[in-house]
Design a protein around this motif. Structure first.
Motif, PDB file in Angstrom:
ATOM      1  N   GLU A  74      32.134  42.601 -37.121  1.00 25.22           N
ATOM      2  CA  GLU A  74      30.809  41.783 -35.875  1.00 25.22           C
ATOM      3  C   GLU A  74      30.163  40.906 -37.249  1.00 25.22           C
ATOM      4  OE1 GLU A  74      33.298  43.927 -35.146  1.00 25.22           O
ATOM      5  OE2 GLU A  74      32.881  43.349 -32.707  1.00 25.22           O
ATOM      6  N   ARG A  75      29.811  42.098 -38.575  1.00 25.20           N
ATOM      7  CA  ARG A  75      29.190  41.576 -40.021  1.00 25.20           C
ATOM      8  C   ARG A  75      29.917  40.736 -40.410  1.00 25.20           C
ATOM      9  NH1 ARG A  75      26.465  46.748 -42.720  1.00 25.20           N
ATOM     10  NH2 ARG A  75      26.309  48.364 -41.265  1.00 25.20           N
ATOM     11  N   ILE A  76      31.067  40.311 -40.266  1.00 21.21           N
ATOM     12  CA  ILE A  76      31.588  38.931 -41.069  1.00 21.21           C
ATOM     13  C   ILE A  76      31.353  37.697 -39.806  1.00 21.21           C
ATOM     14  CG2 ILE A  76      33.712  37.553 -40.926  1.00 21.21           C
ATOM     15  CD1 ILE A  76      35.170  40.014 -41.429  1.00 21.21           C
ATOM     16  N   SER A  77      31.253  38.013 -38.444  1.00 22.10           N
ATOM     17  CA  SER A  77      31.394  37.570 -37.347  1.00 22.10           C
ATOM     18  C   SER A  77      29.141  36.529 -36.948  1.00 22.10           C
ATOM     19  CB  SER A  77      31.786  37.287 -36.198  1.00 22.10           C
ATOM     20  OG  SER A  77      31.278  38.326 -35.948  1.00 22.10           O
ATOM     21  N   MET A  78      28.805  37.266 -37.216  1.00 19.27           N
ATOM     22  CA  MET A  78      27.202  37.514 -37.574  1.00 19.27           C
ATOM     23  C   MET A  78      27.146  36.469 -38.836  1.00 19.27           C
ATOM     24  SD  MET A  78      25.539  41.222 -38.183  1.00 19.27           S
ATOM     25  CE  MET A  78      24.894  40.602 -40.177  1.00 19.27           C
ATOM     26  N   SER A  79      27.269  36.995 -39.891  1.00 21.05           N
ATOM     27  CA  SER A  79      27.404  36.035 -41.328  1.00 21.05           C
ATOM     28  C   SER A  79      27.053  35.321 -40.775  1.00 21.05           C
ATOM     29  CB  SER A  79      27.444  37.083 -42.396  1.00 21.05           C
ATOM     30  OG  SER A  79      28.830  37.558 -42.167  1.00 21.05           O
ATOM     31  N   LEU A  80      28.588  34.122 -40.689  1.00 18.27           N
ATOM     32  CA  LEU A  80      28.716  33.325 -40.642  1.00 18.27           C
ATOM     33  C   LEU A  80      28.055  32.221 -39.687  1.00 18.27           C
ATOM     34  CD1 LEU A  80      32.690  34.017 -40.940  1.00 18.27           C
ATOM     35  CD2 LEU A  80      31.587  33.242 -42.651  1.00 18.27           C
ATOM     36  N   LEU A  81      28.403  33.204 -38.817  1.00 18.74           N
ATOM     37  CA  LEU A  81      27.434  32.010 -37.875  1.00 18.74           C
ATOM     38  C   LEU A  81      26.529  31.740 -37.591  1.00 18.74           C
ATOM     39  CD1 LEU A  81      27.899  31.190 -34.231  1.00 18.74           C
ATOM     40  CD2 LEU A  81      26.665  33.490 -33.938  1.00 18.74           C
ATOM     41  N   ALA A  82      25.229  33.250 -38.173  1.00 13.19           N
ATOM     42  CA  ALA A  82      23.730  32.053 -39.241  1.00 13.19           C
ATOM     43  C   ALA A  82      23.689  31.304 -40.060  1.00 13.19           C
ATOM     44  CB  ALA A  82      23.331  33.635 -39.907  1.00 13.19           C
ATOM     45  N   MET A  83      25.002  31.274 -40.947  1.00 15.61           N
ATOM     46  CA  MET A  83      25.379  30.178 -41.864  1.00 15.61           C
ATOM     47  C   MET A  83      25.522  28.787 -41.715  1.00 15.61           C
ATOM     48  SD  MET A  83      27.789  32.276 -44.769  1.00 15.61           S
ATOM     49  CE  MET A  83      27.546  33.813 -45.048  1.00 15.61           C
ATOM     50  N   ALA A  84      25.736  28.868 -40.012  1.00 17.18           N
ATOM     51  CA  ALA A  84      26.515  27.241 -40.169  1.00 17.18           C
ATOM     52  C   ALA A  84      25.049  26.886 -38.815  1.00 17.18           C
ATOM     53  CB  ALA A  84      27.944  28.065 -38.375  1.00 17.18           C
ATOM     54  N   ILE A  85      24.679  28.080 -38.125  1.00 16.85           N
ATOM     55  CA  ILE A  85      23.405  27.353 -37.479  1.00 16.85           C
ATOM     56  C   ILE A  85      22.013  27.009 -39.062  1.00 16.85           C
ATOM     57  CG2 ILE A  85      21.443  27.903 -35.897  1.00 16.85           C
ATOM     58  CD1 ILE A  85      23.152  30.079 -35.205  1.00 16.85           C
ATOM     59  N   ALA A  86      22.569  27.742 -39.967  1.00 12.56           N
ATOM     60  CA  ALA A  86      21.911  26.811 -40.524  1.00 12.56           C
ATOM     61  C   ALA A  86      21.872  25.838 -41.598  1.00 12.56           C
ATOM     62  CB  ALA A  86      21.692  28.101 -42.500  1.00 12.56           C
ATOM     63  N   ASN A  87      23.445  25.221 -42.067  1.00 10.10           N
ATOM     64  CA  ASN A  87      23.495  24.115 -42.100  1.00 10.10           C
ATOM     65  C   ASN A  87      23.013  22.340 -40.778  1.00 10.10           C
ATOM     66  OD1 ASN A  87      25.404  23.421 -44.498  1.00 10.10           O
ATOM     67  ND2 ASN A  87      27.178  23.930 -42.859  1.00 10.10           N
ATOM     68  N   LEU A  88      23.089  23.148 -39.566  1.00  9.71           N
ATOM     69  CA  LEU A  88      22.359  22.549 -38.610  1.00  9.71           C
ATOM     70  C   LEU A  88      20.801  21.910 -39.068  1.00  9.71           C
ATOM     71  CD1 LEU A  88      25.098  23.371 -35.948  1.00  9.71           C
ATOM     72  CD2 LEU A  88      24.908  21.773 -37.372  1.00  9.71           C
ATOM     73  N   GLY A  89      20.336  22.815 -39.688  1.00  8.59           N
ATOM     74  CA  GLY A  89      19.085  22.515 -39.765  1.00  8.59           C
ATOM     75  C   GLY A  89      17.876  23.525 -38.667  1.00  8.59           C
ATOM     76  N   VAL A  90      18.731  24.290 -38.854  1.00 13.02           N
ATOM     77  CA  VAL A  90      17.997  25.335 -37.599  1.00 13.02           C
ATOM     78  C   VAL A  90      17.456  26.936 -38.479  1.00 13.02           C
ATOM     79  CG1 VAL A  90      17.637  26.746 -35.456  1.00 13.02           C
ATOM     80  CG2 VAL A  90      18.316  24.011 -35.355  1.00 13.02           C
ATOM     81  N   GLU A  91      17.177  27.329 -38.780  1.00  9.93           N
ATOM     82  CA  GLU A  91      16.950  28.670 -38.746  1.00  9.93           C
ATOM     83  C   GLU A  91      17.114  29.766 -38.673  1.00  9.93           C
ATOM     84  OE1 GLU A  91      13.736  31.786 -41.057  1.00  9.93           O
ATOM     85  OE2 GLU A  91      12.833  29.996 -40.513  1.00  9.93           O
ATOM     86  N   ALA A  92      18.433  30.534 -39.317  1.00  7.08           N
ATOM     87  CA  ALA A  92      18.754  31.324 -38.403  1.00  7.08           C
ATOM     88  C   ALA A  92      19.096  32.975 -39.568  1.00  7.08           C
ATOM     89  CB  ALA A  92      20.207  31.348 -37.786  1.00  7.08           C
ATOM     90  N   GLN A  93      18.723  34.001 -38.820  1.00  2.26           N
ATOM     91  CA  GLN A  93      18.842  35.366 -39.330  1.00  2.26           C
ATOM     92  C   GLN A  93      19.614  36.210 -39.077  1.00  2.26           C
ATOM     93  OE1 GLN A  93      14.850  36.774 -39.828  1.00  2.26           O
ATOM     94  NE2 GLN A  93      13.970  35.318 -41.429  1.00  2.26           N
ATOM     95  N   SER A  94      20.960  37.142 -39.402  1.00  3.23           N
ATOM     96  CA  SER A  94      21.592  38.193 -38.624  1.00  3.23           C
ATOM     97  C   SER A  94      21.188  38.852 -39.042  1.00  3.23           C
ATOM     98  CB  SER A  94      22.991  37.860 -39.251  1.00  3.23           C
ATOM     99  OG  SER A  94      23.403  38.468 -40.620  1.00  3.23           O
ATOM    100  N   PHE A  95      21.590  40.141 -38.578  1.00  4.01           N
ATOM    101  CA  PHE A  95      21.114  41.389 -38.134  1.00  4.01           C
ATOM    102  C   PHE A  95      22.053  42.788 -37.306  1.00  4.01           C
ATOM    103  CE2 PHE A  95      17.052  38.778 -36.681  1.00  4.01           C
ATOM    104  CZ  PHE A  95      15.836  39.145 -38.128  1.00  4.01           C
ATOM    105  N   THR A  96      22.394  43.198 -38.836  1.00  5.36           N
ATOM    106  CA  THR A  96      23.526  44.479 -38.298  1.00  5.36           C
ATOM    107  C   THR A  96      22.738  45.677 -36.936  1.00  5.36           C
ATOM    108  OG1 THR A  96      22.226  46.520 -39.552  1.00  5.36           O
ATOM    109  CG2 THR A  96      24.280  44.654 -40.465  1.00  5.36           C
TER     110      THR A  96
END
Ligand code: ASP
Ligand code: MG
Length: 426
Positions: A74-96
């Motif tokens: 789940e740590r892998i998917s959460m961080s990748l997803l946060a990066m993908a959202i940031a790429n779209l210009g929306v701020e995102a932060q992932s948390f364990t």
């Protein structure tokens, strides 16, 4: 503006393309003005792969280490997803789970959430970010050990967070359009259910429906969290799990369906204790031993004893993964209980017909058994509750049984086949 929790399952984030697609959906919700907390599962079949890897290293890995390993998915998917959202210009932060404040008891492998201290999530939302939380994991209160919530546990994470932050809805995104009257992988003519009560959803989940984890439904019912199960691959409305309509039905404002669906389960096994002395106390002894081995049982059947011998047989079902534990524990007391032998059978399947309306309708069991007879399927065990009838069949006949019963109760949809968008059904 609403506050929503969105949970994406493994098949919705199976690869980079899928992660980018989901990121778009999340960014759209955020741009529409909603506050969004996302709970994410491990990519694809990652959890299964990590389990297999651990088993190659050790036949019985220490549970504490197993939990640390599995939470990596789940740590892998959460961080990748946060990066993908940031790429779209929306701020995102992932948390364990730990960072998100998910506190659990200390039962590794199937921990229960006892509290969610959501201050870190609230901060992220207040700062205008999307909060992404790793599902399926938490941390113990006193020792800070990492725990997992049991297979499918991200659903429970999502509902627990929704309850903690008072979300308007908890959207569970999956690879089908909602909760169906049967698993669309087996019954393509299954119909999507628009609304279902917690009670019925609990029985469906307890009977093997994998679309929502049992504990997540229990948690939602206890805390009044509205769940919307829907597909991440389409824009369709899914299934609303709530008691709002059930209350209306009780008051007679809406008609209650007799049957909500047919669930199936292939994860159980059957133990038969052969030649048990039919005297007071033996059933207690047998099930004390099984309980002492920490095994949960499901159905129980005891036969009439033969007058000539005074012996009877007792059969029960249990999760196949606990088969070894239970039979070993029983073997150890064979002499003192005085039974003849043990039989173990893991080629069984369980079919359950669930519906709150069956409380007030006679003849449901008769119709179910008739449908199985017409399909040439033998019933090995039966159990019932107020809103459920379950039968055990041979495992290789289970799919046919589900289809026959689904048709017999007129559940087949007339508008085309249900879509399974992805996933391996694992
Ligand atoms: N990744 C975990 C599992 O496969 C948790 C989840 O998907 O909800 O069971
Ligand atoms: Mg999963």
């Amino acid at each position: 503006m609403s506050l929503i929790v969105q949970k994406y399952g493994g098949s919705s984030v199976a690869d980079a393309t899928a992660i980018k697609r989901v990121a778009k959906r999340i960014a759209e919700a955020k741009r529409a003005g909603d506050d969004v907390v996302v709970v994410v599962s491990a990519m694809g079949d990652t959890t299964d792969e990590l389990l297999e890897l651990a088993n190659e290293i050790s036949p019985l890995p220490p549970l504490r280490e197993m939990d640390i390993l599995l939470t990596a998915g789940e740590r892998i998917s959460m961080s990748l997803l946060a990066m993908a959202i940031a790429n779209l210009g929306v701020e995102a932060q992932s948390f364990t789970g730990q960072q998100a404040g998910v506190i659990t008891d200390d039962v590794h492998g199937r921990a229960r959430i006892i509290d969610v201290k959501a201050s870190r999530i609230r901060q992220a939302l207040d700062s205008g970010a999307v909060a992404i939380v790793a599902g399926f994991q938490g941390v113990t209160e006193h020792t800070n050990d990492v725990t997992t919530l049991g297979r499918g546990g991200s659903d429970t994470t999502a509902v627990a967070i929704a309850a903690a932050i008072g979300a308007d809805v908890c959207e569970i995104y999956t690879d089908v359009d909602g909760v169906f009257t049967a698993d669309p992988r087996i019954v393509p003519s299954a119909r999507k259910i628009d609304r279902i009560s917690y009670e019925e959803m609990l029985d469906m989940a307890a009977s093997g429906a994998k679309v929502l984890m049992l504990r997540c439904v229990e948690y939602a019912r206890r805390n009044g969290v509205r769940i919307h199960v829907r597909s991440s691959f389409s824009g369709r409305e899914g299934t609303l799990v709530t008691d709002e309509h059930a209350d209306a039905q009780e008051e007679g404002q809406m008609e209650q369906p007799i049957i909500s669906g047919v669930a199936h389960d292939r994860t159980e096994a059957k133990v038969t204790v052969v030649g048990v002395p039919d005297v007071p106390g033996t059933a207690a002894q047998i099930f004390e031993v099984v309980a002492g081995a920490d095994v949960n049982i499901d159905m129980i059947v005891q036969n009439v004893s033969a007058a000539s011998t005074g012996l009877t047989d007792i059969s029960f079902t249990l999760p196949a993964t606990d088969g070894q534990k239970a039979t070993a524990a029983l073997q150890a007391v064979q002499g003192s209980i005085g039974f003849d032998s043990l039989q173990y059978d893991d080629t069984i399947g369980k079919l359950s017909l669930v519906g709150a309306g069956m409380k007030s309708h006679p003849g449901i069991s008769a119709k179910l058994f008739g449908a199985l007879r017409d399909a040439g399927i033998n019933i090995e065990m039966i159990s019932t509750s107020e809103i459920r009838v379950s039968v055990i069949t041979r495992s290789d006949q289970l799919d046919d049984a589900v289809r026959a019963v689904h048709t017999a109760f007129d559940l087949d949809s007339s508008d085309g086949e249900a879509v399974v968008y992805g996933g391996t059904g694992r």
